[in-house]
Scaffold this motif. Structure first.
Motif, PDB file in Angstrom:
ATOM      1  N   ASP A 237       4.821   7.417   0.849  1.00 49.61           N
ATOM      2  CA  ASP A 237       5.266   6.496   1.732  1.00 49.61           C
ATOM      3  C   ASP A 237       4.841   5.064   1.167  1.00 49.61           C
ATOM      4  O   ASP A 237       3.916   5.062   0.361  1.00 49.61           O
ATOM      5  CB  ASP A 237       4.489   6.556   3.175  1.00 49.61           C
ATOM      6  N   MET A 238       5.125   3.985   1.796  1.00 48.59           N
ATOM      7  CA  MET A 238       5.001   2.494   1.431  1.00 48.59           C
ATOM      8  C   MET A 238       4.977   1.663   2.212  1.00 48.59           C
ATOM      9  O   MET A 238       5.902   1.603   3.252  1.00 48.59           O
ATOM     10  CB  MET A 238       5.852   2.062   0.241  1.00 48.59           C
ATOM     11  N   TYR A 239       4.085   0.634   2.588  1.00 49.12           N
ATOM     12  CA  TYR A 239       3.926  -0.303   3.577  1.00 49.12           C
ATOM     13  C   TYR A 239       3.593  -1.553   2.873  1.00 49.12           C
ATOM     14  O   TYR A 239       3.080  -1.910   1.655  1.00 49.12           O
ATOM     15  CB  TYR A 239       2.592   0.035   4.353  1.00 49.12           C
ATOM     16  N   ALA A 240       4.121  -2.662   3.663  1.00 49.30           N
ATOM     17  CA  ALA A 240       3.787  -4.024   3.389  1.00 49.30           C
ATOM     18  C   ALA A 240       2.916  -4.521   4.387  1.00 49.30           C
ATOM     19  O   ALA A 240       3.502  -4.655   5.724  1.00 49.30           O
ATOM     20  CB  ALA A 240       5.411  -4.917   3.178  1.00 49.30           C
ATOM     21  N   TYR A 241       1.820  -4.970   4.192  1.00 47.00           N
ATOM     22  CA  TYR A 241       0.849  -5.520   5.165  1.00 47.00           C
ATOM     23  C   TYR A 241       0.873  -7.342   5.047  1.00 47.00           C
ATOM     24  O   TYR A 241       0.445  -7.588   3.927  1.00 47.00           O
ATOM     25  CB  TYR A 241      -0.398  -5.048   4.797  1.00 47.00           C
ATOM     26  N   ASP A 242       1.405  -8.009   6.017  1.00 49.58           N
ATOM     27  CA  ASP A 242       1.448  -9.246   6.299  1.00 49.58           C
ATOM     28  C   ASP A 242       0.098  -9.782   6.605  1.00 49.58           C
ATOM     29  O   ASP A 242      -0.269  -9.494   7.692  1.00 49.58           O
ATOM     30  CB  ASP A 242       2.847  -9.912   6.947  1.00 49.58           C
ATOM     31  N   ILE A 243      -0.431 -10.174   5.636  1.00 45.82           N
ATOM     32  CA  ILE A 243      -1.945 -10.955   6.081  1.00 45.82           C
ATOM     33  C   ILE A 243      -1.989 -12.155   7.003  1.00 45.82           C
ATOM     34  O   ILE A 243      -3.068 -11.790   7.718  1.00 45.82           O
ATOM     35  CB  ILE A 243      -2.721 -11.321   4.602  1.00 45.82           C
ATOM     36  N   ALA A 244      -1.050 -12.707   7.032  1.00 48.92           N
ATOM     37  CA  ALA A 244      -0.894 -13.970   7.939  1.00 48.92           C
ATOM     38  C   ALA A 244      -0.820 -13.492   9.342  1.00 48.92           C
ATOM     39  O   ALA A 244      -1.543 -14.023  10.187  1.00 48.92           O
ATOM     40  CB  ALA A 244       0.047 -14.896   7.629  1.00 48.92           C
ATOM     41  N   SER A 245      -0.131 -12.631   9.588  1.00 51.26           N
ATOM     42  CA  SER A 245       0.384 -12.076  10.784  1.00 51.26           C
ATOM     43  C   SER A 245      -0.601 -10.885  11.233  1.00 51.26           C
ATOM     44  O   SER A 245      -0.317 -10.347  12.494  1.00 51.26           O
ATOM     45  CB  SER A 245       1.924 -11.722  10.919  1.00 51.26           C
ATOM     46  N   ASN A 246      -1.042 -10.266  10.400  1.00 54.32           N
ATOM     47  CA  ASN A 246      -1.825  -9.083  10.627  1.00 54.32           C
ATOM     48  C   ASN A 246      -0.757  -7.869  10.835  1.00 54.32           C
ATOM     49  O   ASN A 246      -1.260  -6.958  11.890  1.00 54.32           O
ATOM     50  CB  ASN A 246      -2.995  -9.182  11.683  1.00 54.32           C
ATOM     51  N   THR A 247       0.383  -7.859  10.556  1.00 49.95           N
ATOM     52  CA  THR A 247       1.447  -6.965  10.782  1.00 49.95           C
ATOM     53  C   THR A 247       1.764  -6.149   9.652  1.00 49.95           C
ATOM     54  O   THR A 247       1.753  -6.428   8.412  1.00 49.95           O
ATOM     55  CB  THR A 247       2.749  -7.640  11.537  1.00 49.95           C
ATOM     56  N   VAL A 248       2.209  -4.917   9.982  1.00 49.43           N
ATOM     57  CA  VAL A 248       2.357  -3.701   8.980  1.00 49.43           C
ATOM     58  C   VAL A 248       3.999  -3.574   9.158  1.00 49.43           C
ATOM     59  O   VAL A 248       4.506  -3.186  10.139  1.00 49.43           O
ATOM     60  CB  VAL A 248       1.634  -2.669   9.012  1.00 49.43           C
ATOM     61  N   THR A 249       4.482  -3.284   8.100  1.00 48.97           N
ATOM     62  CA  THR A 249       6.088  -2.855   7.986  1.00 48.97           C
ATOM     63  C   THR A 249       6.159  -1.697   6.997  1.00 48.97           C
ATOM     64  O   THR A 249       5.533  -1.636   5.836  1.00 48.97           O
ATOM     65  CB  THR A 249       6.940  -3.996   7.372  1.00 48.97           C
ATOM     66  N   GLU A 250       6.496  -0.663   7.706  1.00 48.48           N
ATOM     67  CA  GLU A 250       6.955   0.496   6.829  1.00 48.48           C
ATOM     68  C   GLU A 250       8.120   0.402   5.902  1.00 48.48           C
ATOM     69  O   GLU A 250       9.399   0.388   6.507  1.00 48.48           O
ATOM     70  CB  GLU A 250       7.004   1.830   7.668  1.00 48.48           C
TER      71      GLU A 250
ATOM     72  N   ILE B 189       0.921  -1.124   0.222  1.00 48.84           N
ATOM     73  CA  ILE B 189      -0.274  -0.103   0.090  1.00 48.84           C
ATOM     74  C   ILE B 189       0.812   1.200  -0.077  1.00 48.84           C
ATOM     75  O   ILE B 189       1.767   1.336   0.619  1.00 48.84           O
ATOM     76  CB  ILE B 189      -0.887   0.128   1.098  1.00 48.84           C
ATOM     77  N   PHE B 190       0.616   2.195  -0.880  1.00 50.33           N
ATOM     78  CA  PHE B 190       1.473   3.304  -1.060  1.00 50.33           C
ATOM     79  C   PHE B 190       0.981   4.335  -1.763  1.00 50.33           C
ATOM     80  O   PHE B 190      -0.194   4.378  -2.554  1.00 50.33           O
ATOM     81  CB  PHE B 190       2.872   2.782  -1.783  1.00 50.33           C
ATOM     82  N   ALA B 191       1.468   5.639  -1.392  1.00 50.41           N
ATOM     83  CA  ALA B 191       1.061   6.938  -2.192  1.00 50.41           C
ATOM     84  C   ALA B 191      -0.236   7.297  -1.696  1.00 50.41           C
ATOM     85  O   ALA B 191      -0.973   6.803  -0.913  1.00 50.41           O
ATOM     86  CB  ALA B 191       1.433   7.035  -3.337  1.00 50.41           C
ATOM     87  N   GLY B 192      -0.825   8.316  -2.597  1.00 49.08           N
ATOM     88  CA  GLY B 192      -2.129   8.626  -2.350  1.00 49.08           C
ATOM     89  C   GLY B 192      -2.091  10.197  -1.608  1.00 49.08           C
ATOM     90  O   GLY B 192      -1.256  10.675  -1.755  1.00 49.08           O
ATOM     91  N   GLN B 193      -3.316  10.473  -1.244  1.00 48.42           N
ATOM     92  CA  GLN B 193      -3.573  11.764  -0.448  1.00 48.42           C
ATOM     93  C   GLN B 193      -4.328  11.533   0.662  1.00 48.42           C
ATOM     94  O   GLN B 193      -5.240  10.756   1.152  1.00 48.42           O
ATOM     95  CB  GLN B 193      -4.368  12.849  -1.432  1.00 48.42           C
ATOM     96  N   ARG B 194      -3.906  12.318   1.706  1.00 53.47           N
ATOM     97  CA  ARG B 194      -4.681  12.665   2.929  1.00 53.47           C
ATOM     98  C   ARG B 194      -4.871  14.128   3.271  1.00 53.47           C
ATOM     99  O   ARG B 194      -3.823  14.698   3.155  1.00 53.47           O
ATOM    100  CB  ARG B 194      -4.115  11.891   4.161  1.00 53.47           C
ATOM    101  N   ASP B 195      -6.115  14.474   3.496  1.00 60.81           N
ATOM    102  CA  ASP B 195      -6.250  15.991   3.530  1.00 60.81           C
ATOM    103  C   ASP B 195      -5.697  16.724   2.438  1.00 60.81           C
ATOM    104  O   ASP B 195      -6.082  16.514   1.300  1.00 60.81           O
ATOM    105  CB  ASP B 195      -5.922  16.573   4.900  1.00 60.81           C
ATOM    106  N   ASP B 196      -4.738  17.940   2.684  1.00 67.46           N
ATOM    107  CA  ASP B 196      -4.256  18.479   1.391  1.00 67.46           C
ATOM    108  C   ASP B 196      -2.867  17.803   1.117  1.00 67.46           C
ATOM    109  O   ASP B 196      -1.986  18.440   0.282  1.00 67.46           O
ATOM    110  CB  ASP B 196      -4.088  19.977   1.947  1.00 67.46           C
ATOM    111  N   LYS B 197      -2.278  16.759   1.747  1.00 67.73           N
ATOM    112  CA  LYS B 197      -1.118  16.299   1.624  1.00 67.73           C
ATOM    113  C   LYS B 197      -1.040  15.032   0.610  1.00 67.73           C
ATOM    114  O   LYS B 197      -1.699  14.403   0.811  1.00 67.73           O
ATOM    115  CB  LYS B 197      -0.264  15.857   2.905  1.00 67.73           C
ATOM    116  N   TYR B 198      -0.104  15.121  -0.416  1.00 66.92           N
ATOM    117  CA  TYR B 198       0.307  14.031  -1.438  1.00 66.92           C
ATOM    118  C   TYR B 198       1.060  12.976  -0.480  1.00 66.92           C
ATOM    119  O   TYR B 198       2.299  13.748   0.231  1.00 66.92           O
ATOM    120  CB  TYR B 198       0.823  14.534  -2.653  1.00 66.92           C
TER     121      TYR B 198
END
Length: 873
Positions: free
Chosen positions: A506-519, A494-503
């Motif tokens: 960042d980029m994340y890896a979400y491990d489905i099996a362990s439900n953990t996120v790595t930036e 999961i990466f990039a996009g917009q939040r509020d006025d900010k582009y």
């Protein structure tokens, strides 16, 4: 060659259980708050805790735990006091190891300041996928929840596997892995230092393979024998053995675009639009397209494109009038299920997005939901399924009139949705919530939908505004981002996009099996990646471990509201080895123009387009999108975007909101693209260039210069890409060797130096005819190793290290003299290699290894680096 290390299957893995441990040591504690208190869970007792004697950061605090037996530790649990406490530990690290003097970090996170126990998974598998055992656990507090308070830990329990047979098997495999890694580095070091006899002895007495047999033969042929022709022949063998494939994959690719002009039987094709949705049926080569925004209204037409026939076919001119069909929309998402042949559709931004109460009740009944009058919101998130085959082919199912009512996401747009077809689970990420309040943006979280059970599940709730960010933060809410699924590792990127006025960048890896996120990246723009972007499109090739990213809106300045659609916006490829470790970003270059040819037709820069990828054919398909404002130059189209995502119309009834609908240019073009990479023949050519450079250098020293010059003009020049400036520069630099010795004719007579110089000038002014190499990445390299020390070299006569100032060091650890192994290979009439010549050839050999995949060559790195490493030798 690297060994393949199997791990135990889940069916043979014993269940995890609570581990018994003792406190082996700790930093100074405060008063009666001894470390043994953490062995007992008594949340009502304010004295049942360990507390450090000093406040951080004045001193490092720690507790060392020793497990009763060697174990595979899976998780650690922290108990808490029965009410909030300012001494509660907040941020902390956990280290594990076989002994307390050599430990690796297994966790770095934070505890919440509440009364609920928290359990965290602990790292027990290394980067190569090898499970390792643990005997010691070290907890290092970093901060407390209260400012200027001592840190307290109330209770600690550890869970893992202590089964003796299982753990002994893990330990044996781990020790074998470590021994193999060490021996391979030792063998590399011995061969580099010309200690070939002990090198051969270790190989003979161990079951170790340093490299592929073809690479070993190349070393013997090139370094020990100087058999140039045989060495070049081995390059082709290496290619046939697949040893060059990994390098070719990581070469900078070029895009080759082709516009598709297919129409249906009536000569029609999907009209101009942005914010539409596409989904691919890879088995039958069909691309489905639905809806979008044409600049004036939302669309509800439904099309399918047959890749092999190169023809469009309209399925429905208006799905709104189909039974259970979706109304006109944009900014929605579709996915195709390869198992059932169904298409799932979720989300929208419609022209009204307000339903009449009677329509609301009727649609609830159609979806099988009982209206209870408890929901007052008219913004409902419908969830659809379309059948492309089977008994219900051509029919729509309204799975849910409002997914939020069944635990799913609210009505959203510019979200992302992917499907794990094997597991029959959909994943939905982010998106902006449609609730009529456009002045206060709200964002959705991450959900899964189980097709078999028809159940939604929230995977990662959005953090409360009062909650402080954690060390490993959850994925921040966003819309207009990208999400792709690697089905091999069950990882969501999961990466990039917009939040509020900010582009975002960042980029994340979400491990489905362990439900953990790595930036992976907090800002990939500073790591060689694209600029922060919005409504870019991304697709993944799981087998190649590559993510392809296409265009998108960027900001002129990160903090500026002015949005730019640049004409030179490149497309990108992200390559990774392990999904939880940062990979490499590389620009996708345009197709190389043939000499004298016309520039290839390429798509305009755009956003709000749609892209699908056929992994079997390795082809990208792209349709439509928004090319920006037509009254601005195409080279630099800029537009003020109100955070609207895939279509920039006013969000609501604000008549003062500026509208530029008439100025924007939406597209109806359809393209296919494939990536061009360096061909094996191109890699072999580069390798031959390296070999012939060394052959030329040796000819300059041992043979008549005129003969060396002729070899340079013919054999070396033949493998130079004269369109590559850096290769040409290296080629010109080779001429300097001709002037280091007297010029001698073939018959032994001396010649005037003007002749070869004139010949040299002629050679430089009129190089051989340029050859077009469309598959040549814009890279260049020399025979010099990247990590070679420029300030130190070996004196050819004494083998003594010489500094750049010319002073010889007094003591040489290695003499670098000929080894008996070389003597046995050398013809009696041939002189032994000098230490300098051996070093030169070794450099060329190791430079050639850059073209060989990791599994086929000696390990990377050096034993010498261990001396300088922290806690090294």
């Amino acid at each position: 060659m690297a060994a393949t290390w199997a791990t135990s299957s889940p069916s043979t893995m014993p269940p995890a259980q609570a581990m018994t441990y003792t406190v082996a040591g700790c930093s100074e504690h405060s008063g009666n708050y001894v470390p043994e208190n953490i062995l007992v869970d008594t949340p009502q007792d304010p004295t049942s805790r360990w507390s450090g004697a000093q406040q951080l950061p004045t001193a490092k605090q720690w507790i060392l735990l020793k497990l009763e037996a060697l174990s595979v530790v899976k998780s650690i649990t922290f108990g808490k006091f029965h009410r909030k406490h300012p001494c509660n530990m907040r941020e902390f690290r956990v280290y594990v190891g076989l002994n307390p003097h050599h430990m690796v970090q297994a966790l770095h996170t934070q505890l919440k300041d509440d009364t609920v126990s928290e359990t965290f998974p602990l790292k027990h598998v290394n980067g190569e996928g090898i499970c390792f055992p643990t005997r010691y656990i070290k907890i290092v507090p970093v901060s407390a929840h209260g400012m200027s308070f001592h840190i307290s830990i109330w209770y600690v329990s550890v869970s893992g596997i202590a089964d003796p047979l299982y753990v002994d098997n893990i330990r044996s495999r781990y020790e074998e892995y470590r021994e193999t890694i060490v021996l391979r580095h030792v063998l590399k070091h011995l061969r580099q230092r010309r200690l070939l006899t002990p090198y051969q002895n270790i190989l003979a007495r161990s079951n170790i393979q340093v490299e592929h047999p073809v690479v070993t033969a190349l070393y013997s042929s090139l370094v020990l024998q100087g058999a140039w022709t045989d060495s070049e022949a081995l390059l082709s063998e290496a290619s046939s053995a697949g040893l060059l494939d990994a390098y070719i994959q990581f070469c900078q690719p070029h895009s080759q675009w082709k516009r598709l002009h297919g129409v249906d039987a009536d000569g029609d094709a999907p009209s101009k639009r942005g914010g539409h949705a596409m989904a691919l049926d890879p088995e039958n080569g069909l691309i489905y397209l639905l809806g979008g925004w044409d600049g004036q209204k939302s669309l509800d037409d439904f099309w399918v494109y047959d890749v092999s026939a190169e023809r469009w076919r309209v399925i429905s001119h208006s799905t709104s009038i189909e039974k259970n069909g979706p109304i006109a929309r944009s900014c929605h998402k579709m996915v195709y299920d390869t198992k059932s042949g169904c298409i799932y559709l979720l989300g929208r931004l419609g022209d009204g997005d307000i339903l009449k109460p009677e329509d609301h009740q009727e649609l609830l009944r159609r979806a099988g939901e009982i209206p209870d009058g408890s929901r007052s919101t008219p913004y409902c998130s419908e969830f659809y399924r379309y059948h492309t085959r089977g008994l219900d082919v051509g029919k729509w199912d309204l799975l849910s009139f409002d997914t939020a009512s069944s635990g799913g996401p609210p009505l959203i747009f510019d979200h992302q949705m992917v499907m794990d077809c094997e597991a029959q689970i959909l994943y939905v990420s982010g998106g902006r919530v449609v609730d009529g309040d456009w002045d206060s943006p709200k964002y959705s979280g991450m959900y899964s939908y189980n097709v078999r059970t028809s159940k939604w599940k929230i995977l990662q709730p959005q953090p409360a505004l009062s909650m402080s960010s954690s060390v490993q933060p959850p994925i921040s809410p966003r819309f207009g981002h990208s999400m792709v699924l690697d089905p091999m590792s069950h990882t969501l990127f999961i990466f990039a996009g917009q939040r509020d006025d900010k582009y975002l960048s960042d980029m994340y890896a979400y491990d489905i099996a362990s439900n953990t996120v790595t930036e992976l990246f907090s800002n990939f723009s500073t790591s060689g990646g694209p600029d922060a972007c919005f409504t870019q499109r991304a697709i993944i090739d799981g087998r190649l471990k590559e993510i392809y990213v296409f265009c998108g809106l960027t900001r002129v300045q990160p903090t500026c509201a002015l949005t730019s659609l640049r004409a030179d916006t490149p497309n990108w490829v992200y390559q990774y080895v392990h999904p939880s470790k940062p990979g490499k970003w590389t620009k996708i270059l345009p197709e190389v123009m043939q000499e004298g040819g016309e520039p290839a037709e390429v798509p305009l820069p755009r956003y709000a387009h749609q892209v699908v990828y056929d992994e079997g054919m390795k082809r990208v398909f792209m349709h439509g999108g928004n090319a920006g404002e037509v009254n601005e130059p195409v080279e630099d189209v800029e537009t003020e975007v109100e955070g609207g995502g895939d279509d920039e119309r006013p969000r609501g009834g604000d008549d003062d909101r500026p509208s530029r609908i008439s100025k924007e240019m939406r597209l109806d073009d359809f393209w296919t693209m494939k990536l061009l990479r360096a061909a094996p023949e191109e890699i072999i050519r580069r390798a031959k260039y390296q070999i012939r450079q060394q052959q030329f250098r040796e000819m300059c020293e041992e043979q008549p210069a005129v003969k060396a010059l002729r070899f340079l003009q013919t054999q070396v020049s033949a493998v130079v890409d004269h369109t590559n400036p850096e290769e040409t520069s290296v080629f010109r630099a080779l001429l300097g060797h001709l002037f280091s010795t007297p010029i001698t004719a073939d018959d032994g007579s001396a010649e005037s130096t003007s002749t070869p110089k004139e010949t040299t000038t002629s050679l430089l002014e009129e190089p051989p005819k340029k050859r077009s190499r469309p598959n040549t990445p814009d890279e260049a390299w020399t025979s010099r190793l990247d990590d070679e020390d420029e300030d130190e070299m070996l004196d050819a006569s004494t083998s003594t290290p010489v500094t750049s100032s010319g002073q010889k060091r007094r003591h040489a650890v290695l003499l670098m003299e000929e080894d008996p192994v070389e003597t046995a290979l050398r013809d009696a009439s041939t002189k032994p290699l000098s230490p300098e010549r051996f070093r030169q050839r070794t450099e060329v050999f190791e430079s050639l290894l850059q073209f060989v995949g990791e599994d086929g060559k000696q390990p990377m790195g050096s034993l010498l680096d261990m001396v300088d490493a922290e806690d090294g030798i």
